[in-house]
Motif scaffolding. Structure first.
Motif, PDB file in Angstrom:
ATOM      1  N   ILE A   1     -38.200  19.238 -46.612  1.00 20.86           N
ATOM      2  CA  ILE A   1     -37.410  18.001 -46.623  1.00 20.86           C
ATOM      3  C   ILE A   1     -36.208  18.214 -47.540  1.00 20.86           C
ATOM      4  CG2 ILE A   1     -37.399  15.526 -47.063  1.00 20.86           C
ATOM      5  CD1 ILE A   1     -40.477  15.613 -46.839  1.00 20.86           C
ATOM      6  N   PHE A   2     -35.047  18.428 -46.950  1.00 20.58           N
ATOM      7  CA  PHE A   2     -33.817  18.490 -47.739  1.00 20.58           C
ATOM      8  C   PHE A   2     -33.409  17.064 -48.115  1.00 20.58           C
ATOM      9  CE2 PHE A   2     -33.573  22.437 -45.222  1.00 20.58           C
ATOM     10  CZ  PHE A   2     -33.360  23.357 -46.241  1.00 20.58           C
TER      11      PHE A   2
ATOM     12  N   LEU B   1     -34.349   7.675 -48.665  1.00 19.79           N
ATOM     13  CA  LEU B   1     -35.092   7.740 -47.402  1.00 19.79           C
ATOM     14  C   LEU B   1     -36.396   8.500 -47.568  1.00 19.79           C
ATOM     15  CD1 LEU B   1     -35.267   7.205 -44.348  1.00 19.79           C
ATOM     16  CD2 LEU B   1     -34.011   9.340 -43.991  1.00 19.79           C
ATOM     17  N   ALA B   2     -36.341   9.625 -48.276  1.00 19.37           N
ATOM     18  CA  ALA B   2     -37.552  10.418 -48.474  1.00 19.37           C
ATOM     19  C   ALA B   2     -38.612   9.634 -49.239  1.00 19.37           C
ATOM     20  CB  ALA B   2     -37.220  11.710 -49.207  1.00 19.37           C
TER      21      ALA B   2
ATOM     22  N   ARG C   1     -48.019  22.517 -45.539  1.00 18.90           N
ATOM     23  CA  ARG C   1     -47.206  22.425 -46.755  1.00 18.90           C
ATOM     24  C   ARG C   1     -46.017  21.502 -46.516  1.00 18.90           C
ATOM     25  NH1 ARG C   1     -46.550  28.788 -48.545  1.00 18.90           N
ATOM     26  NH2 ARG C   1     -48.763  29.245 -48.904  1.00 18.90           N
ATOM     27  N   ILE C   2     -45.713  20.723 -47.532  1.00 21.38           N
ATOM     28  CA  ILE C   2     -44.535  19.856 -47.515  1.00 21.38           C
ATOM     29  C   ILE C   2     -43.694  20.254 -48.718  1.00 21.38           C
ATOM     30  CG2 ILE C   2     -43.705  17.478 -47.643  1.00 21.38           C
ATOM     31  CD1 ILE C   2     -46.532  16.684 -46.504  1.00 21.38           C
ATOM     32  N   ILE C   3     -42.534  20.818 -48.456  1.00 19.52           N
ATOM     33  CA  ILE C   3     -41.709  21.403 -49.509  1.00 19.52           C
ATOM     34  C   ILE C   3     -40.457  20.557 -49.695  1.00 19.52           C
ATOM     35  CG2 ILE C   3     -40.469  23.474 -50.272  1.00 19.52           C
ATOM     36  CD1 ILE C   3     -42.287  25.027 -48.222  1.00 19.52           C
ATOM     37  N   GLY C   4     -40.318  19.959 -50.851  1.00 16.40           N
ATOM     38  CA  GLY C   4     -39.119  19.210 -51.173  1.00 16.40           C
ATOM     39  C   GLY C   4     -38.004  20.154 -51.591  1.00 16.40           C
ATOM     40  N   ALA C   5     -36.777  19.831 -51.195  1.00 17.44           N
ATOM     41  CA  ALA C   5     -35.615  20.636 -51.573  1.00 17.44           C
ATOM     42  C   ALA C   5     -34.452  19.688 -51.847  1.00 17.44           C
ATOM     43  CB  ALA C   5     -35.256  21.626 -50.466  1.00 17.44           C
ATOM     44  N   ALA C   6     -33.859  19.804 -53.026  1.00 20.98           N
ATOM     45  CA  ALA C   6     -32.755  18.920 -53.394  1.00 20.98           C
ATOM     46  C   ALA C   6     -31.993  19.537 -54.561  1.00 20.98           C
ATOM     47  CB  ALA C   6     -33.266  17.531 -53.764  1.00 20.98           C
TER      48      ALA C   6
ATOM     49  N   ILE D   1     -45.890  26.630 -37.884  1.00 24.54           N
ATOM     50  CA  ILE D   1     -44.826  25.767 -37.364  1.00 24.54           C
ATOM     51  C   ILE D   1     -43.889  25.421 -38.509  1.00 24.54           C
ATOM     52  CG2 ILE D   1     -44.328  23.491 -36.393  1.00 24.54           C
ATOM     53  CD1 ILE D   1     -47.069  23.628 -35.007  1.00 24.54           C
ATOM     54  N   ASN D   2     -42.603  25.643 -38.322  1.00 24.96           N
ATOM     55  CA  ASN D   2     -41.600  25.364 -39.351  1.00 24.96           C
ATOM     56  C   ASN D   2     -40.701  24.216 -38.909  1.00 24.96           C
ATOM     57  OD1 ASN D   2     -40.987  28.863 -40.233  1.00 24.96           O
ATOM     58  ND2 ASN D   2     -42.693  27.531 -40.720  1.00 24.96           N
ATOM     59  N   ALA D   3     -40.577  23.193 -39.736  1.00 28.63           N
ATOM     60  CA  ALA D   3     -39.678  22.072 -39.460  1.00 28.63           C
ATOM     61  C   ALA D   3     -38.851  21.792 -40.704  1.00 28.63           C
ATOM     62  CB  ALA D   3     -40.463  20.832 -39.058  1.00 28.63           C
ATOM     63  N   PHE D   4     -37.586  21.450 -40.483  1.00 24.18           N
ATOM     64  CA  PHE D   4     -36.647  21.219 -41.582  1.00 24.18           C
ATOM     65  C   PHE D   4     -35.987  19.860 -41.375  1.00 24.18           C
ATOM     66  CE2 PHE D   4     -37.115  25.711 -40.784  1.00 24.18           C
ATOM     67  CZ  PHE D   4     -37.326  26.243 -42.044  1.00 24.18           C
ATOM     68  N   TYR D   5     -36.239  18.936 -42.290  1.00 25.93           N
ATOM     69  CA  TYR D   5     -35.736  17.569 -42.184  1.00 25.93           C
ATOM     70  C   TYR D   5     -34.473  17.442 -43.028  1.00 25.93           C
ATOM     71  CZ  TYR D   5     -36.297  12.546 -41.296  1.00 25.93           C
ATOM     72  OH  TYR D   5     -36.131  11.253 -40.851  1.00 25.93           O
ATOM     73  N   PHE D   6     -33.333  17.136 -42.358  1.00 25.50           N
ATOM     74  CA  PHE D   6     -32.057  17.004 -43.048  1.00 25.50           C
ATOM     75  C   PHE D   6     -31.866  15.544 -43.479  1.00 25.50           C
ATOM     76  CE2 PHE D   6     -29.747  20.762 -40.718  1.00 25.50           C
ATOM     77  CZ  PHE D   6     -30.765  21.614 -41.143  1.00 25.50           C
ATOM     78  N   SER D   7     -32.530  15.156 -44.563  1.00 24.29           N
ATOM     79  CA  SER D   7     -32.387  13.789 -45.086  1.00 24.29           C
ATOM     80  C   SER D   7     -31.233  13.771 -46.094  1.00 24.29           C
ATOM     81  CB  SER D   7     -33.695  13.340 -45.748  1.00 24.29           C
ATOM     82  OG  SER D   7     -33.580  12.039 -46.255  1.00 24.29           O
ATOM     83  N   VAL D   8     -30.056  14.145 -45.598  1.00 25.28           N
ATOM     84  CA  VAL D   8     -28.859  14.299 -46.425  1.00 25.28           C
ATOM     85  C   VAL D   8     -27.663  13.726 -45.668  1.00 25.28           C
ATOM     86  CG1 VAL D   8     -29.739  16.355 -47.610  1.00 25.28           C
ATOM     87  CG2 VAL D   8     -28.424  16.617 -45.496  1.00 25.28           C
ATOM     88  N   ALA D   9     -26.510  13.715 -46.317  1.00 22.71           N
ATOM     89  CA  ALA D   9     -25.288  13.265 -45.659  1.00 22.71           C
ATOM     90  C   ALA D   9     -24.938  14.202 -44.506  1.00 22.71           C
ATOM     91  CB  ALA D   9     -24.149  13.222 -46.664  1.00 22.71           C
TER      92      ALA D   9
END
Length: 484
Positions: A15-16, A22-23, A45-50, A113-121
């Motif tokens: 999760i970016f 929102l996150a 796994r749920i990996i936060g990224a910010a 399975i790899n998923a990348f959530y763009f919770s950014v501008a």
């Protein structure tokens, strides 16, 4: 009735923007509820990224606080919370730089399975996509989730589509619109296509008109500077209301398949006729004794941005010829409600006298919020002796009441994120669908900008500008009352 929970396969979700609003309000609490429901398997796994510098333990503490506030009925389940937090990890990362990307790559397992959530501008979508691709973090089966706004006009939407397409295939891109994840929206498709009852009547021969309403009681305070560059047309009509209109008006797809459904939605958008100025009303809420007006919230006394819009649309195809679709959405209105109302025509010949009761139309109402459910208004005989007296009554189905308290009515984000993990794009927008929506929207916006139109003032807590009422009255119709 107890809803079935079908677990997904093990996954790594990055999760970016994991420290953002929102996150913390939707994504992480939604994942926690899915964990409590048994849908997220052990080993995921749920990996936060910010950008924020914090340790994984600090991220877990922040997530726990978010779940305590937004986790719903499971928020007090300490055992489940403890288990969920073990799935979490965190990486400080620079979306436009080089810091953090090696650390992220070491945490993402290519065999899962790899998923990348763009919770950014949206301005960062291209940077993230490029680095995920060039660093070899996202493989050919990886999925990326992008939030709205997806562009602010056709040109920017095309540019953004092209940027993402340079690194990811269309089958890997999930453009999320949380309205499509609502239980009632999906039930709309079930009502239409799993029952013979309505579909034969679902056309201009029997439907008088359709109303789609999304009303909010809040203003734009806190996001006024963003909203003033957007307005109700870009923020709501181009995406949320457009998607609802498509599901109402689309032809039956050959199969409940992602591209089959989206092909039919695309046909609706392309069949939308241009909206003339006389068929559109824009408004701007005024200050009340308890709250500032729009221009104060937006900090722009000369703003011409609309906080309310109502319009009449027509679809140029055989099914819907001469059947108007009335759309409206606005801030600071009387009540918070979202609904679709399909009003049917009167019988070709009424056999009852006026003394026996006033005939009122049949209306199918699909409530999206609050109290998700469906309501069908029908004419029946009023009980008791004394002849035939007609009265309109609702056949009401609230999901909470009809399915029982055990039914798990999931939040839209929960459902959509699980669909990402499954690789199911049915409830996500395709690139050509987004571009077609902007191609219809742009001329409308350009028209009022060229004319210098100003939004009409309306009172906070009202139903909107007076001219919006006239939009319906001149057609011999009236808006449904805005109420919870």
């Amino acid at each position: 009735m107890v809803s079935r929970v079908i677990p997904v396969d093990r996954f790594d979700l990055v999760i970016f923007g994991a420290t953002g609003d929102l996150a913390n309000r939707k994504i992480l609490p939604g994942l926690f509820r899915r964990f409590c429901a048994g849908q997220i398997p052990d080993g995921s796994r749920i990996i936060g990224a910010a950008r924020s510098e914090m340790t994984p333990e600090e991220f877990r503490d922040q997530t726990a606080a978010a779940i305590a506030e937004f986790g719903g009925k499971h928020s007090g389940d300490e055992e489940s919370l403890k288990g969920f937090l073990t799935l979490l990890d965190y990486v400080p990362i620079d979306a436009r730089g080089e810091d953090g990307w090696d650390a992220l790559k070491s945490k993402v397992r290519p065999e899962e399975i790899n998923a990348f959530y763009f919770s950014v501008a949206p301005a960062l979508f291209g940077d993230l996509a490029e680095r995920l691709h060039k660093r070899g973090i996202a493989g050919k089966d990886a999925r990326i989730v992008v939030e709205k706004p997806f562009g602010r006009d056709l040109a920017s939407a095309k540019a953004l589509n092209a940027t993402l397409a340079a690194y990811f295939d269309e089958t890997q891109i999930y453009r999320i619109d949380h309205y499509l994840g609502k239980e009632t929206v999906q039930n709309l498709m079930a009502v239409r296509f799993a029952n013979i009852l309505f579909e034969p009547l679902w056309n201009s021969q029997f439907v008088d008109h359709v109303q789609i309403t999304v009303a909010e009681t809040v203003g734009v305070g806190g996001r006024g500077s963003y909203y003033d560059k957007s307005g109700a047309m870009r923020d709501m009509v181009q995406n949320h209301l457009m998607q609802l209109l498509c599901l109402i008006a689309m032809e039956p797809p050959y199969h409940f398949d992602p591209d089959a459904v989206r092909d039919e939605k695309l046909k609706v958008i392309r069949a939308l006729q241009p909206v003339v100025p006389a068929d559109m009303v824009r408004g701007q809420y005024q200050a009340s004794k308890d709250a500032p007006g729009y221009v104060e919230d937006a900090e722009n006394p000369d703003s011409k941005t609309e906080s309310y819009i109502a319009m009449k649309c027509h679809i140029a195809n055989w099914r819907w010829v001469n059947t108007p679709f009335y759309l409206r959405t606005g801030k600071r209105l009387r009540a918070r409600t979202s609904e679709i109302a399909i009003t049917f025509k009167e019988p070709p010949h009424l056999i009852f006298d006026e003394a026996e009761g006033e005939w009122r139309e049949n209306v199918l109402v699909i409530r999206l919020q609050p109290n998700e459910g469906m309501n069908l208004k029908m004419m029946i005989k009023e009980p008791g002796p004394g002849g035939m007296r007609l009265v309109q009554v609702p056949l009401d189905m609230s999901f909470a009441e009809a399915l029982g308290e055990e039914a798990d009515i999931t939040d839209a984000y929960e459902r959509l994120i699980m669909d990402v993990i499954r690789g199911n794009q049915t409830l996500f927008m395709r690139g050509d669908e987004v571009e077609a929506a902007w191609a219809w929207t742009d001329p409308i916006i350009e028209g009022w900008e060229e004319r210098g139109d100003k939004p009409q003032p309306y009172d906070s807590g009202s139903s909107g500008p007076d001219d919006a009422l006239m939009l319906m009255h001149r057609d011999g119709r009236r808006w449904r009352e805005i109420r919870e």
